[in-house]
Enzyme design. Structure first.
Site, PDB file in Angstrom:
ATOM      1  N   ARG A 166       0.783  -1.243   0.000  1.00 28.73           N
ATOM      2  CA  ARG A 166       0.000   0.000   0.000  1.00 28.73           C
ATOM      3  C   ARG A 166       0.813   1.290   0.000  1.00 28.73           C
ATOM      4  O   ARG A 166       0.225   2.382  -0.032  1.00 28.73           O
ATOM      5  CB  ARG A 166      -0.991   0.036   1.168  1.00 28.73           C
ATOM      6  CG  ARG A 166      -1.996  -1.100   1.162  1.00 28.73           C
ATOM      7  CD  ARG A 166      -3.196  -0.808   2.032  1.00 28.73           C
ATOM      8  NE  ARG A 166      -2.846  -0.602   3.429  1.00 28.73           N
ATOM      9  CZ  ARG A 166      -3.733  -0.301   4.379  1.00 28.73           C
ATOM     10  NH1 ARG A 166      -5.013  -0.135   4.050  1.00 28.73           N
ATOM     11  NH2 ARG A 166      -3.357  -0.146   5.631  1.00 28.73           N
ATOM     12  N   ASP A 167       2.131   1.216   0.016  1.00 30.44           N
ATOM     13  CA  ASP A 167       2.905   2.462  -0.072  1.00 30.44           C
ATOM     14  C   ASP A 167       4.208   2.260  -0.843  1.00 30.44           C
ATOM     15  O   ASP A 167       5.247   2.799  -0.478  1.00 30.44           O
ATOM     16  CB  ASP A 167       3.197   3.005   1.324  1.00 30.44           C
ATOM     17  CG  ASP A 167       3.566   4.494   1.292  1.00 30.44           C
ATOM     18  OD1 ASP A 167       3.096   5.203   0.377  1.00 30.44           O
ATOM     19  OD2 ASP A 167       4.322   4.940   2.177  1.00 30.44           O
ATOM     20  N   LEU A 168       4.136   1.497  -1.923  1.00 27.23           N
ATOM     21  CA  LEU A 168       5.302   1.342  -2.788  1.00 27.23           C
ATOM     22  C   LEU A 168       5.561   2.649  -3.520  1.00 27.23           C
ATOM     23  O   LEU A 168       4.646   3.271  -4.051  1.00 27.23           O
ATOM     24  CB  LEU A 168       5.059   0.230  -3.811  1.00 27.23           C
ATOM     25  CG  LEU A 168       4.967  -1.195  -3.265  1.00 27.23           C
ATOM     26  CD1 LEU A 168       4.546  -2.142  -4.378  1.00 27.23           C
ATOM     27  CD2 LEU A 168       6.289  -1.632  -2.648  1.00 27.23           C
TER      28      LEU A 168
END
Length: 367
Positions: A166-168
């Site tokens: 969810r935060d690449l």
């Protein structure tokens, strides 16, 4: 022999995170690691070099104080950050239980006292953004292929075990060996979650958030959100810039969800195969977007392209990488406050830095 058994017991305790452990528990980490120089610091913590007394492995020890560094730091933001640190530990422990993945930063344990949290991981050789900004590597389609192969292997491992990152993003990728592009690893699991446990709402870094997150549909936090983020990273690597030009969140959301982003490869020298790869990853419909294992089977990943992107793109990419390094210091802001800012006239339209700052999904209310 007895000394070895005591050392093993200490390591076992250290690798089992506990809340509110007594301050004397620092003896465990000091008995297991030699502390070295400070490697860096951020808004909420400091990272030190370390060496394992058990096997000589070089590690990074991230130390996060549990008290606000100053009264200027918003207490809600700081509490959200501590929760993300604990969430990162939980995710790394659970993922490690499934075996090793060379594309995920190796995790060795954590401990918590009344004053601080510590996480111990392998020491990386550098950040991908730094390596590119410094001109250490030559940018070719082959280079992008090697980087993206590692990223997708890490993503595939996460998804195989029901986790979504969810935060690449480009600036969060590390290299275990600065001279080996295949050594890229995923890091920063503060927003990682099992798909069945995902909180509702916007979550991630706006410039990498997929249409389904913005629109909050029924699969807003499914594994395909990571594929979209990899597509953004792929475009940046090949074109030297982000595919979307936006000055504020409303404009960004409109371009992603309504107008649909237009991928411009003119002047980049990028092959048709590479263009097709990026377009597939950035498919607006998450159902039609490929899974990580399917992306790894794309001809761009499996082929042997030696094409060199245009020098102007190389210059742009290096400038972009340097710029992203400067933006990593932004503080975290919780989703409620961020969305209030978006809807107000105080900063929602005129604060481009918000596009680079992390949004934390609002946790469901408890009764």
């Amino acid at each position: 022999m007895e000394a070895d058994r005591r050392s093993d017991r200490r390591l076992a305790v250290e690798n089992k995170p506990e809340r509110n452990r007594r301050p004397s528990s620092t003896v465990y980490i000091e008995s297991a690691y030699e502390w070295g120089e400070k490697l860096g610091s951020g808004a909420y913590g400091v990272v030190f070099a370390g060496t394992s007394k058990h096997d000589g492995r070089e590690v990074a020890i991230k130390v996060i104080p549990k008290e606000r560094p100053s009264s200027e730091v918003d207490p809600v933001d700081f509490a959200a950050h501590l929760e993300q640190v604990r969430n990162e530990i939980k995710a790394l422990v659970e993922l490690r239980d499934h075996g090793d993945c060379e594309a995920i930063i190796p995790y060795h344990g954590s401990f918590e006292t009344k004053e601080k949290l510590c996480i111990i991981m392998d020491r990386a050789d550098g950040e991908l953004a730094d390596v590119i900004a410094n001109g250490t590597v030559k940018v070719t389609e082959k280079a992008a292929q090697m980087i993206l192969t590692s990223v997708l292997k890490g993503v595939a491992f996460l998804h195989e075990h029901d986790y979504v990152h969810r935060d690449l993003k480009f600036e969060n990728l590390l290299m275990m060996d600065k001279n080996d592009l295949s050594s890229v690893v995923l890091t920063d699991f503060g927003l990682a979650t099992k798909t069945s446990e995902a909180a509702p709402g916007e979550c991630g870094t706006p410039l990498y958030m997929s249409p389904e997150i913005w629109m909050r549909n029924s699969i807003a936090h499914g594994p395909k959100v990571d594929i979209w983020a990899v597509g953004i990273i792929a475009y940046i690597l090949m074109c030297g810039r982000h595919p979307i030009k936006a000055r504020h969140l409303e404009e960004l959301k409109a371009k992603v969800c309504v107008d649909r982003i237009e991928l411009d490869f003119k002047g980049s020298g990028v092959s048709n195969c590479a263009q097709d790869f990026v377009r597939r990853l950035l498919t607006a419909d998450p159902v039609a977007r490929p899974a990580a294992k399917d992306a790894l089977a794309h001809p761009f990943i499996t082929g042997e392209s030696q094409r060199v992107v245009h020098e102007s793109v190389v210059d742009m990419l290096r400038a972009y990488a340097a710029e992203q390094r400067l933006k990593k210091g932004f503080l975290l802001v919780d989703a409620v406050a961020r969305m209030q800012l978006l809807s107000s006239n105080k900063g929602g339209r005129g604060s481009p830095e918000i596009l680079h700052a992390r949004i934390v999904a609002q946790q469901p209310a408890t009764t």
